[in-house]
Design a protein around this motif. Structure first.
Motif, mmCIF file in Angstrom:
data_model
loop_
_atom_site.group_PDB
_atom_site.id
_atom_site.type_symbol
_atom_site.label_atom_id
_atom_site.label_comp_id
_atom_site.label_asym_id
_atom_site.label_seq_id
_atom_site.Cartn_x
_atom_site.Cartn_y
_atom_site.Cartn_z
ATOM 1 N N GLY A 168 40.847 53.631 43.972
ATOM 2 C CA GLY A 168 39.832 53.332 44.821
ATOM 3 C C GLY A 168 39.084 54.318 45.356
ATOM 4 N N HIS A 169 38.257 54.152 46.393
ATOM 5 C CA HIS A 169 37.275 55.431 46.555
ATOM 6 C C HIS A 169 37.396 55.546 48.315
ATOM 7 C CE1 HIS A 169 36.138 54.327 42.774
ATOM 8 N NE2 HIS A 169 35.616 55.433 42.738
ATOM 9 N N GLY A 170 37.194 56.720 48.695
ATOM 10 C CA GLY A 170 37.208 57.002 50.134
ATOM 11 C C GLY A 170 36.966 58.368 50.413
ATOM 12 N N GLU A 171 36.518 58.695 51.939
ATOM 13 C CA GLU A 171 36.638 60.030 52.335
ATOM 14 C C GLU A 171 37.683 60.877 51.765
ATOM 15 O OE1 GLU A 171 35.194 63.281 54.234
ATOM 16 O OE2 GLU A 171 37.352 62.348 54.641
ATOM 17 N N ILE A 172 37.266 61.983 51.137
ATOM 18 C CA ILE A 172 38.338 62.865 50.501
ATOM 19 C C ILE A 172 39.521 63.183 51.555
ATOM 20 C CG2 ILE A 172 38.799 65.086 49.351
ATOM 21 C CD1 ILE A 172 36.161 64.700 47.868
ATOM 22 N N GLY A 173 38.945 63.913 52.519
ATOM 23 C CA GLY A 173 40.074 64.454 53.673
ATOM 24 C C GLY A 173 40.722 63.287 54.300
ATOM 25 N N GLN A 174 39.988 62.344 54.758
ATOM 26 C CA GLN A 174 40.752 61.031 55.516
ATOM 27 C C GLN A 174 41.579 60.416 54.324
ATOM 28 O OE1 GLN A 174 37.638 58.554 56.746
ATOM 29 N NE2 GLN A 174 36.801 59.955 58.146
ATOM 30 N N SER A 175 41.168 60.204 53.012
ATOM 31 C CA SER A 175 42.265 59.582 52.195
ATOM 32 C C SER A 175 43.529 60.576 51.937
ATOM 33 C CB SER A 175 41.492 59.508 50.683
ATOM 34 O OG SER A 175 40.371 58.587 50.821
ATOM 35 N N LEU A 176 43.140 61.897 51.690
ATOM 36 C CA LEU A 176 44.328 62.821 51.701
ATOM 37 C C LEU A 176 45.432 62.685 52.694
ATOM 38 C CD1 LEU A 176 45.492 65.305 50.104
ATOM 39 C CD2 LEU A 176 43.924 66.823 51.156
ATOM 40 N N ALA A 177 44.677 62.624 54.202
ATOM 41 C CA ALA A 177 45.639 62.736 55.259
ATOM 42 C C ALA A 177 46.482 61.500 54.857
ATOM 43 C CB ALA A 177 44.789 62.853 56.385
ATOM 44 N N LEU A 178 45.754 60.220 54.850
ATOM 45 C CA LEU A 178 46.492 58.724 55.033
ATOM 46 C C LEU A 178 47.519 58.956 53.958
ATOM 47 C CD1 LEU A 178 46.479 56.004 56.192
ATOM 48 C CD2 LEU A 178 44.592 55.482 54.387
ATOM 49 N N GLY B 193 33.637 64.781 51.968
ATOM 50 C CA GLY B 193 33.000 64.324 50.725
ATOM 51 C C GLY B 193 33.846 62.882 50.505
ATOM 52 N N VAL C 280 38.466 69.671 53.778
ATOM 53 C CA VAL C 280 37.963 69.082 52.870
ATOM 54 C C VAL C 280 37.402 67.869 53.120
ATOM 55 C CG1 VAL C 280 39.560 70.154 51.184
ATOM 56 C CG2 VAL C 280 40.146 68.080 52.064
#
Lengths: 411, 411
Positions: B114-124, A114, A112
């Motif tokens: 806040g806002h971020g890249e979806i995959g990266q935010s999910l992982a973090l 975006g 995923v």
């Protein structure tokens, strides 16, 4: 580059990549749609298959122009799903995504990507993972699929970036012409109205010149005098008067109006003459800038150039973040960063464990050594945008000369 | 509004809110920092306490000007943590966040925003949840903390939005003056060079006028002629000639250069005269526009106005998305949307289950009924930005007149 996406998906054992977001807020959506102005789309990529764009029906003309296979989102009626889910929007949106993926025959590992609101994205992806039991939702962190594709630019992207560089150069040239052409009185430049020329005047002039070149400055710019230049991201004080002999850090990072690829460049200027400590720091920054440019080669670790720069500055007696990670004087940042649809993107040049980035053909990145001495009233930074072409040859996309002293008009 | 944050946190039983992102890409970071240009910050909010801004040391001047309590991120040395985590950037970044929260005494329920890249935010966030065992990471979806705060504007925000409305009006007035002032030949307007005036000319003129007013158009604009106006988000064909009697949908949604609050307005124009079917559709759109404006009241469900609009159009024989969710003719969108730092934000006006939004003092939203008939070669939309003040009185922030026919210069 985009043509690597199939290979990169296979390397990551991804059956599909799901990209969510809007062109305006997601550089990834911009990247995959060629900048078409689309809101709240889903893009599905699968190895060896044409990408699918799921879009709002009001944007059907824009969607059709992207070259992706287009399906209006109304094929999966959200209002009806919300009713099924008794008004629960989160469950409805996750169920809509689950149906989209199921109807398109997606199963297995789905990465995923975006951009979105963090809490909402987290909630949605966790809900999707809970209901789509035949999917494994893959959340990549470092060197994810899209980052790995975007880290190198194809020939068309490189041409766009060279063009932005030329337009940026036109703005900087006009600004330098303005500064060197103004009358001088009492040690400062004069505006056309006879009052002192200020940073506010300069910023307005840059803005006008940008408009003329079809450029915009989403992040503003840095035109920081004296002490302010010693704080790397201080954008400058509008009321400051442009005085002779005061070092100016001018960091300019525009992109085309409406979105696209950034340029990023910095020059340090003194009008008329430069104080001796600034000259000395400048000579050191230029020396390591040139040494790095001369030693760039494909296959070298990006962190190597940061290490080289830190060693050079340490040898000349400056603190660096290598010896003191929290220093705010000396050399306080990394040597550069990739750029493209974002001002800061991969590759990173930090000399930290885990930075495995290696210089590759197609990369576009900045080289920007600097020295910062807030208490001594100055900073120095020199920055070009550099492109490594397909043959591994490095080109600066920033033609503007690197003279510290700009001559002034004498009465 | 911002002053509601403490109450909203308490209602959600949140011990803290953690906001991540950069001003440029996160309207939430913009909102909480007053638009200060900051990159990759963390903001911590706790009920009854001053907000804490954790920032890069290069941005210490900008951070200090926000009024938040500032701590440089270097207090938690990422490079050292990466070494501890053997080069694993994800584990290091999560551990850095864990230490920040622990050192600031945060425990319990922490909402993430806040806002971020979806995959990266999910992982973090998943990694943070795994290592911060005394925290409950709360991912809100609908009506989250920040959305609930931003849905109403305080007096200062309302003043900014009224000001953007005035500047937008100046642009639209100048454009209407241009169109009504051009010579006519062979049924179309002429440019100064004697060639037909095109959409490209108009777009360039709008861009110039925006620059003069200190406005930018991140999402472009819509100046769509005839058939193109029948596809709501078609931005118009640059090569199209501005011909008499051809309906134009002009949707303009600028914000101040460098970021801030949006305005959003639409006018439908015909130069010289309007074809009869366009006049008829226009009269209906104006009628429901006025009916909605007259019936706005605090406490009413937002969806009520969409229902009213759908009923009106259905009664006049038009398909609507209420009767056919996938229709692309008739009335095909919702009546309006909130706006502010984003062009589309809460409240939503969709008449769907789960939309519990209610009109409240402080809300700013659009009212924009429209009719779309691509095959018949026209669309009609009228849109004002409306502000509900603290006393519950509604004000249009869009003063430009609503005449369908713009007169043209006669030889």
């Amino acid at each position: 580059m985009k043509q690597d996406l199939d290979r990169l998906m296979q390397e990551r054992r991804l059956d599909a990549a799901l990209v969510l977001g809007s062109t305006l807020s997601s550089p990834t959506v911009y990247y995959l749609t060629g900048g078409a102005k689309l809101e709240n789309v889903a893009i599905l990529l699968r190895p060896g298959q044409r990408g699918v764009l799921i879009h709002g029906p009001m944007e059907r003309d824009i969607a059709a122009a992207t070259g992706l296979e287009c399906i209006p989102i109304t094929r999966w009626d959200l209002a009806a799903i919300v009713r099924e889910m008794e008004g629960n929007l989160l469950r409805a949106r996750a169920e809509q995504l689950r149906r989209i993926l199921a109807d398109l025959g997606v199963s297995g590992r789905v990465g995923v990507y975006g951009h979105g609101e963090i809490g909402q994205s987290l909630a949605l992806m966790q809900q999707l993972a809970a209901v789509a039991t035949d999917l494994e939702i893959v959340a990549e962190y470092a060197d994810d699929l899209i980052t790995a594709a975007r880290v190198t630019k194809d020939a068309a992207e490189a041409r766009l970036m060279a063009d932005v560089g030329r337009r940026a150069d036109a703005v900087v040239t006009a600004l330098a012409d303005l500064l060197t052409g103004r009358p001088v009185a009492d040690g400062h430049l004069l505006a056309p109205d006879g009052q002192p020329l200020t940073v506010a005047h300069v910023k307005a002039f840059i803005q006008e010149q940008c408009a003329r070149q079809g450029l915009e400055q989403p992040g503003g710019n840095i035109f920081a005098l004296g002490r302010d230049g010693g704080v790397p991201h201080n954008q400058g004080n509008p009321a400051d008067v442009i005085a002779l002999g005061v070092p100016i850090v001018f960091d300019f990072f525009p992109r085309p109006v409406g979105g696209g690829y950034y340029h990023d460049m910095t020059r340090t200027w003194c009008l008329g003459y430069a104080p001796e400590p600034v000259q000395e720091a400048y000579a050191q920054v230029m020396a390591i800038f040139n040494r790095v440019m001369d030693s760039l080669r494909v296959g070298e670790r990006c962190a190597h150039y940061q290490e080289m720069t830190c060693e050079f500055f340490e040898a000349h007696g400056h603190p660096t973040i290598q010896s003191d990670p929290s220093t705010t004087v000396g050399y306080v940042h990394s040597l550069g960063h990739g750029l493209g649809l974002e001002i800061h993107e991969a590759p990173g040049f930090r000399a930290v464990a885990g930075n495995t980035a290696v210089v590759q053909p197609g990369m576009v990145f900045t080289v920007e050594p600097g020295l910062y001495y807030e208490a001594q009233g100055f900073g120095v930074r020199i920055e070009d945008t550099v492109y490594c072409d397909e043959a591994g040859v490095f080109h600066s996309l920033t033609p503007f000369p690197k003279d510290l002293v700009l001559p002034v008009r004498r009465a």
